[in-house]
Design a protein around this motif. Structure first.
Motif, PDB file in Angstrom:
ATOM      1  N   ASP A 144     -10.028 -28.053   4.518  1.00  0.00           N
ATOM      2  CA  ASP A 144      -9.716 -27.515   5.843  1.00  0.00           C
ATOM      3  C   ASP A 144      -8.761 -26.327   5.709  1.00  0.00           C
ATOM      4  OD1 ASP A 144      -9.077 -26.966   8.436  1.00  0.00           O
ATOM      5  OD2 ASP A 144      -8.199 -28.934   8.879  1.00  0.00           O
ATOM      6  N   LYS A 146      -7.169 -24.725   7.772  1.00  0.00           N
ATOM      7  CA  LYS A 146      -6.016 -24.804   8.674  1.00  0.00           C
ATOM      8  C   LYS A 146      -4.967 -25.814   8.207  1.00  0.00           C
ATOM      9  CE  LYS A 146      -8.812 -23.573  12.721  1.00  0.00           C
ATOM     10  NZ  LYS A 146      -9.269 -24.016  14.089  1.00  0.00           N
ATOM     11  N   SER A 147      -5.309 -26.609   7.203  1.00  0.00           N
ATOM     12  CA  SER A 147      -4.396 -27.645   6.723  1.00  0.00           C
ATOM     13  C   SER A 147      -3.366 -27.070   5.759  1.00  0.00           C
ATOM     14  CB  SER A 147      -5.182 -28.759   6.024  1.00  0.00           C
ATOM     15  OG  SER A 147      -4.310 -29.658   5.388  1.00  0.00           O
ATOM     16  N   TYR A 150      -4.601 -27.377   2.133  1.00  0.00           N
ATOM     17  CA  TYR A 150      -5.896 -26.757   1.827  1.00  0.00           C
ATOM     18  C   TYR A 150      -5.984 -26.337   0.361  1.00  0.00           C
ATOM     19  CZ  TYR A 150      -9.609 -23.207   1.900  1.00  0.00           C
ATOM     20  OH  TYR A 150     -10.737 -22.468   1.626  1.00  0.00           O
TER      21      TYR A 150
END
Length: 229
Positions: A144, A146-147, A150
């Motif tokens: 992800d 946005k994590s 990531y």
């Protein structure tokens, strides 16, 4: 054939030829039925006891098979209070291979200490417990963008990271601090606490404990709770 059954058969035969009063036959039949119920009752009790013993054995085996771990989390990012509120949480973001392998070794109902890390010394330590509610699966946060966790190299086909689902159990009324654990460990350099992976592999965010180490830590927490009453 049991004695009561033999007597009953003889009494019925005699009654057929008119050699015994019906009242006597009824008494013998009642005695036989009573004896039969007692035997059946004993058999039923034995069966129920057997089931109870089986349950106790299964419970004992379950405890013997339980594994123990310690999970670190920065309280500013995710605290035991957050865990209590959420009830369950995906334990993701682990980006160390050894720590990941410990996650992969977990089974449902394994137990974990919840540890606050990278905070004030008085607050750094063991603050509660959680249990494993689901075994390891590919960590979705790795793929992800946005994590915070990531991994640019991650794809759905090549996700090398894992996460488990944990469930809240309890928050301790005290913090068993890292300083206190180290102090206790210093009293016995070859003892249970001195060999904690928490101390020997302090860089890892997931570490295992033995059942004996778990019990010793719980004992220290109980002592501290008693001292703070």
């Amino acid at each position: 054939m049991k004695t009561a059954q033999v007597v009953l058969v003889l009494m019925l035969a005699l009654h057929r030829f008119g050699l015994v009063h019906p009242y006597c036959r009824q008494r013998v039949a009642a005695a036989f039925l009573s004896n039969h119920k007692i035997v059946m009752s004993k058999r039923l009790h034995s069966t129920l006891k057997g089931h109870a013993d089986d349950d106790a054995i299964k419970s004992s085996k379950s405890k013997l098979n339980t594994q123990y771990f310690l999970l670190k989390s920065e309280p500013d990012a995710y605290s035991i209070a957050n865990m209590q509120e959420d009830k369950t949480e995906e334990w993701d973001g682990v980006r160390n291979y050894q720590a990941r392998n410990f996650l992969r070794s977990m089974n449902v109902d394994d137990r974990c200490f919840f540890y606050h890390s990278k905070t004030k010394p008085a607050l750094t330590g063991i603050v509660g417990t959680v249990r494993v509610a689901r075994t390891a699966q590919p960590d979705p946060s790795a793929c992800d963008p946005k994590s915070d966790y990531y991994d640019p190299k991650c794809t759905d086909e090549t996700n090398k990271w894992s996460s488990v689902l944990v469930e809240y159990e309890q928050t301790f009324p005290v913090v068993l601090t890292l300083k206190e654990i180290k102090q206790e460990a210093s009293y016995d350099p070859d003892g249970l606490l001195a060999n904690l992976a928490l101390l020997k592999q302090s860089r890892l965010s997931v570490v295992p404990l033995t059942r004996e180490q778990w019990d010793e830590v719980m004992r220290l927490i109980e002592i501290k709770v008693g001292e703070n009453k």
